[in-house]
Scaffold this motif. Sequence first.
Motif, PDB file in Angstrom:
ATOM      1  N   GLY A  47      53.598 -23.862   4.848  1.00  0.00           N
ATOM      2  CA  GLY A  47      52.444 -23.990   5.733  1.00  0.00           C
ATOM      3  C   GLY A  47      51.355 -24.859   5.125  1.00  0.00           C
ATOM      4  N   GLN A  61      51.870 -29.303   5.840  1.00  0.00           N
ATOM      5  CA  GLN A  61      50.775 -29.787   6.684  1.00  0.00           C
ATOM      6  C   GLN A  61      49.929 -30.817   5.942  1.00  0.00           C
ATOM      7  OE1 GLN A  61      48.680 -27.039   9.278  1.00  0.00           O
ATOM      8  NE2 GLN A  61      50.339 -25.564   8.998  1.00  0.00           N
ATOM      9  N   THR A  62      49.741 -30.614   4.642  1.00  0.00           N
ATOM     10  CA  THR A  62      49.010 -31.592   3.837  1.00  0.00           C
ATOM     11  C   THR A  62      49.759 -32.918   3.798  1.00  0.00           C
ATOM     12  OG1 THR A  62      48.047 -29.833   2.486  1.00  0.00           O
ATOM     13  CG2 THR A  62      48.051 -32.062   1.543  1.00  0.00           C
ATOM     14  N   ALA A  81      49.494 -34.617   7.224  1.00  0.00           N
ATOM     15  CA  ALA A  81      48.154 -35.179   7.434  1.00  0.00           C
ATOM     16  C   ALA A  81      47.956 -36.443   6.599  1.00  0.00           C
ATOM     17  CB  ALA A  81      47.089 -34.143   7.088  1.00  0.00           C
ATOM     18  N   PHE A 120      54.131 -33.759  12.927  1.00  0.00           N
ATOM     19  CA  PHE A 120      53.170 -32.656  12.953  1.00  0.00           C
ATOM     20  C   PHE A 120      53.258 -31.877  14.261  1.00  0.00           C
ATOM     21  CE2 PHE A 120      49.019 -31.029  14.259  1.00  0.00           C
ATOM     22  CZ  PHE A 120      48.795 -30.119  13.247  1.00  0.00           C
ATOM     23  N   THR A 131      56.403 -29.846  14.571  1.00  0.00           N
ATOM     24  CA  THR A 131      56.288 -28.679  13.688  1.00  0.00           C
ATOM     25  C   THR A 131      55.380 -27.626  14.303  1.00  0.00           C
ATOM     26  OG1 THR A 131      56.651 -30.041  11.736  1.00  0.00           O
ATOM     27  CG2 THR A 131      55.576 -27.911  11.381  1.00  0.00           C
ATOM     28  N   ARG A 132      54.205 -28.062  14.714  1.00  0.00           N
ATOM     29  CA  ARG A 132      53.183 -27.135  15.213  1.00  0.00           C
ATOM     30  C   ARG A 132      53.585 -26.456  16.527  1.00  0.00           C
ATOM     31  NH1 ARG A 132      50.429 -24.080  12.877  1.00  0.00           N
ATOM     32  NH2 ARG A 132      48.771 -23.345  14.130  1.00  0.00           N
TER      33      ARG A 132
END
Length: 159
Positions: A52, A56-57, A60, A92, A95-96
């Motif tokens: 998580g 995500q890092t 981004a 992203f 995934t989200r």
Amino acid sequence: MRIRLLQGLALLATGLLAGAFGYGAANLVPTFNAVPLDMRLSFHAELMKMNGITMQTAMAASTLSSLTLAALTRGRARLLAGTAGLLGLASFLITRLGNVPINGRIKEWAVTSAPVDHAEILWRWELFNNLRTLTAVTAFVLLISLALKQPPAEGDREE
């Protein structure tokens, strides 16, 4: 010089993202499918706690560095970097909107039990995983292509 540093950051972040997703698709998913369901669910739930933050890092950094590179360049470089940035964004969003909700269900199953239709739900998770892996790897390939097409910097030329 600023563009080359940004390009290096975009390559690094996108390469890490593609590598992590690629490793997961090539190694983790087949392992998930080879072990008993309760073991898979427990491991999957624990793994997602760490992913998580790190994934995500990486998504981004990949997206923002690629889109910034696109904003600072022109022509073919802008197109390649912009497309790579949009593919990072796609990773992203997949995934989200795809994997994360299923991860939440898997976390619940790990402490209770999986529903009757768990195989179909896990298949969807794998489909989303393959899609985000494809978008990340494609973004990385585009940035590699961009880097290979760039003329060398003044100090980098061979005599």
